[in-house]
Design an enzyme around this catalytic site. Structure first.
Site, PDB file in Angstrom:
ATOM      1  N   CYS A   1       0.816  -1.221   0.000  1.00 13.51           N
ATOM      2  CA  CYS A   1       0.000   0.000   0.000  1.00 13.51           C
ATOM      3  C   CYS A   1       0.850   1.272   0.000  1.00 13.51           C
ATOM      4  CB  CYS A   1      -0.978  -0.007   1.165  1.00 13.51           C
ATOM      5  SG  CYS A   1      -0.250  -0.366   2.773  1.00 13.51           S
TER       6      CYS A   1
ATOM      7  N   HIS B   1      -5.514  -0.002  -1.172  1.00 11.70           N
ATOM      8  CA  HIS B   1      -5.796  -1.415  -0.904  1.00 11.70           C
ATOM      9  C   HIS B   1      -6.819  -2.002  -1.878  1.00 11.70           C
ATOM     10  CE1 HIS B   1      -4.497   0.441   2.944  1.00 11.70           C
ATOM     11  NE2 HIS B   1      -3.773  -0.660   3.038  1.00 11.70           N
TER      12      HIS B   1
ATOM     13  N   ASP C   1      -7.592   5.076  -1.523  1.00  3.80           N
ATOM     14  CA  ASP C   1      -7.244   3.857  -0.796  1.00  3.80           C
ATOM     15  C   ASP C   1      -6.452   2.921  -1.714  1.00  3.80           C
ATOM     16  OD1 ASP C   1      -7.110   1.576   0.742  1.00  3.80           O
ATOM     17  OD2 ASP C   1      -9.121   1.840   1.570  1.00  3.80           O
TER      18      ASP C   1
END
EC number: 3.4.22.-
Length: 608
Positions: free
Chosen positions: A441, A567, A565
């Site tokens: 990440c 992820h 994000d």
């Protein structure tokens, strides 16, 4: 009858930022049944106008139309008569009088029979601009055989422009059977009375891409059509029409299939003067109202080529005047779409002259001053030039651009938004066949940050891969050799090291002892987005995210964070990413109250 006056909202914001007494020239488009749309301005040098150096940088149809005066500057009155004589698109040049640093009290007047007549104006916002106007972009090639003297370059360029305008060129719209020649369009459905918008609608979308557009459409303004998405410039919402150029005698493509060789060739003529054959790869643009009759398009395209040739001539002669011994070089077209302008600008840069050479820095500094731009960030470096979607699509893979555009509002009561300033690409898990789920990440956040610096023109360095990041951290002795090729995560400190190592970008590190304390740095984040505008990496525990904005109410202290994000593991489908919250506003319960957080806040280098 006086023209109806409209002013671009982009132009008004630029005018409002001028805080020194000065004057300059106005540029606009005359269209329809007598409407003048003001789109741009430049500031003049002290005591003299400089529009002759500027006007060839604009797309064809965007022409000199008047004068602007800021404060009590006395130059404006002195220059008014000169501008009146030079304005061609209207018999009534415009004068804008602006107070310093404000639009309050701004007055617009047309010059009528030797007197100024004040008139009202309407504001054209960005959505209407994108709806009503489009750009053409054509590419073609010529050879210029000339001696290395300004006089000879000017003479041969004049001859070349006459050749361009002799009616022997034919224009073709790629992927269609539409031809435009000096007598009008050649097509079964389109006629001279047809409109530019009819041409826009007739251009097919490349096969296999309609569904991709449908997935992304929800986040775009209604004004942005599929043509803009597939052929427009990155970060620009205007429709763009690509044009091929042919000679009427041979039907040979002049540009796309057989561009001229990029090297100079030398010949000695009977005039006992060494001449060089300079290849000119023209890339020309024009701005058109979509309601313009198609029969005008041929002349506009010819003018766009001539304007590009004049820009080449100006660049070559500047170089001859500045260089010892008078050497020729190959000029190249570069198109720019400066943030907040609402139109393109073009520059001709010579091969062999790098962006960091003093002479190039001085030329860019002059451009910054002429367009009232700060000299603290780049606008006209080669890395700033436009990337057009048709060319980007030829690359193996390109991440989504600006995924926050169109997200649902944050709903912070009486809040004020502070957002990332500029373009970026969204990097996340599993892209580029890298199996980084569970550990990559922060690497992805770094890639997003690096893309911001690339897209803003600070660098043209490639986006670092996971392996390159690991090798660099080992090289500087931050990590052991076992780290290279591993699945180990990194944090904000490593991100700052990599930004310095790969891009020479400094970063500020903020520490927060728990997620509950993040509201205490809301004002600092707001200031960061106002002054730096870069994406921020935030790491807590083993998780990393990218902050690209805050919505903050000073009175109540309520704050939400606009998050990218990394992820996310799905396909690059914008609607899914926004609806599922992989890009969106997050409240305080998004953060862990038991984890500490470090923020890496990249700082813009001073560069122009």
């Amino acid at each position: 009858m006086l023209p109806k006056l409209k002013i671009s909202a982009f132009l008004l914001k630029r005018l409002e930022r001028v805080k020194q007494q000065s004057s300059g020239c106005l540029y606009g488009v005359f269209y329809g049944d007598g409407t003048l749309l003001l789109l741009s301005f430049n500031l003049s040098n002290v005591g003299q106008l400089n529009y002759e150096q500027i006007q060839h940088r604009f797309p064809a149809e965007l022409d000199l139309c008047g004068l602007v005066k800021f404060g009590d500057c006395t130059d404006a009155e002195a220059h008014l008569n000169e501008v009146i004589k030079s304005v061609d698109i209207t018999d009534n040049p415009i004068l804008l009088k602006c107070e310093l640093g404000t639009l309050v009290g701004m007055r617009a007047s047309f010059f009528v029979h030797g007197k100024l007549e004040e008139v009202p104006y309407d504001v054209m916002d960005s959505e209407q601009l994108y709806n009503d106007f489009c750009f053409t972009r054509l590419q073609c090639g010529f050879y210029l055989q000339t001696a290395a003297t300004p006089e000879c370059v000017a003479k041969e360029m004049h001859v070349l422009r006459k050749r361009v305008a002799d009616g022997n060129l034919v224009f073709k719209v790629p992927h269609t059977n539409i031809y435009i020649h000096s007598c009008g369009p050649m097509d079964n459905k389109l006629r001279g009375e047809s409109r530019i918008n009819d041409l826009v609608q007739a251009i097919p979308i490349p096969s296999g891409k309609e569904n991709v557009v449908a997935d992304k459409k929800k986040s775009k303004t209604a004004a942005q059509t599929q043509l803009a998405k597939h052929f427009g410039a990155t970060g620009c919402e205007y429709d763009l029409i690509n044009i091929d150029v042919m000679r009427i005698r041979t039907r040979d493509l002049l540009a796309r299939d057989s561009p001229p060789h990029p090297a100079l060739s030398i010949a000695v003529t009977t005039e006992e003067q060494t001449r060089a054959q300079v290849p000119l790869e023209i890339e020309a643009m024009a701005m058109l109202c979509k309601n313009t009759k198609l029969q005008r398009l041929y002349d506009v395209l010819i003018e766009s080529i001539c304007r590009a040739l004049r820009l080449f001539e100006q660049s070559l002669n500047e170089h001859l005047a500045e260089s010892e011994g008078g050497s020729l070089a190959v000029p190249r077209s570069h198109h720019f779409y400066p943030q907040g302008f609402g139109h393109f600008l073009s520059c001709a840069y010579l091969e062999g002259l790098g962006d960091d050479e003093p002479i190039m820095q001085e030329r860019r500094k002059r451009l910054h001053r002429q367009f009232s731009l700060p000299v603290t960030r780049p606008y006209f470096r080669r890395a700033n030039q436009c990337h057009f979607q048709g060319e980007v699509d030829d690359a193996p893979w390109t991440p989504l651009l600006n995924t926050h555009v169109g997200v649902r509002p944050s709903a912070v009561t009486d809040g004020k938004e502070y957002l990332v300033n500029g373009n970026y690409h969204y990097y996340h898990y599993l892209q580029q066949q890298v199996q980084d789920k569970g550990w990559g990440c922060a690497y992805r956040s770094l890639q997003t940050i690096c893309s911001w610096f690339v897209l803003q023109g600070y660098t043209n360095a490639p986006i670092p891969t996971h392996l390159e990041v690991q090798k660099y951290l080992h090289k500087i002795n931050d990590k052991p050799s076992s780290f290279v090729g591993s699945s180990q995560w990194i944090g904000s400190t490593e991100i700052s090291m990599c930004l310095q190592g790969f891009l020479k970008v400094d970063s500020k590190i903020l520490h927060v002892s728990s997620g509950a304390e993040l509201p205490t740095i809301a004002s600092e984040l707001a200031m960061h987005f106002q002054t730096q505008g870069t994406p921020v990496m935030i790491g807590g525990g083993v998780l990393a995210h990218t902050i690209i904005g805050v919505d903050y109410c000073v009175q109540s202290g309520e704050v939400k964070f606009l998050i990218l994000d990394p992820h996310y593991t799905g396909a690059d489908e914008l609607a899914t990413i926004q609806i599922k919250g992989w890009c969106g506003w997050k409240s305080m319960d998004f953060w862990s109250k038991g984890s500490y957080y470090n923020l890496c806040m990249p700082q813009r280098p001073i560069l122009y």
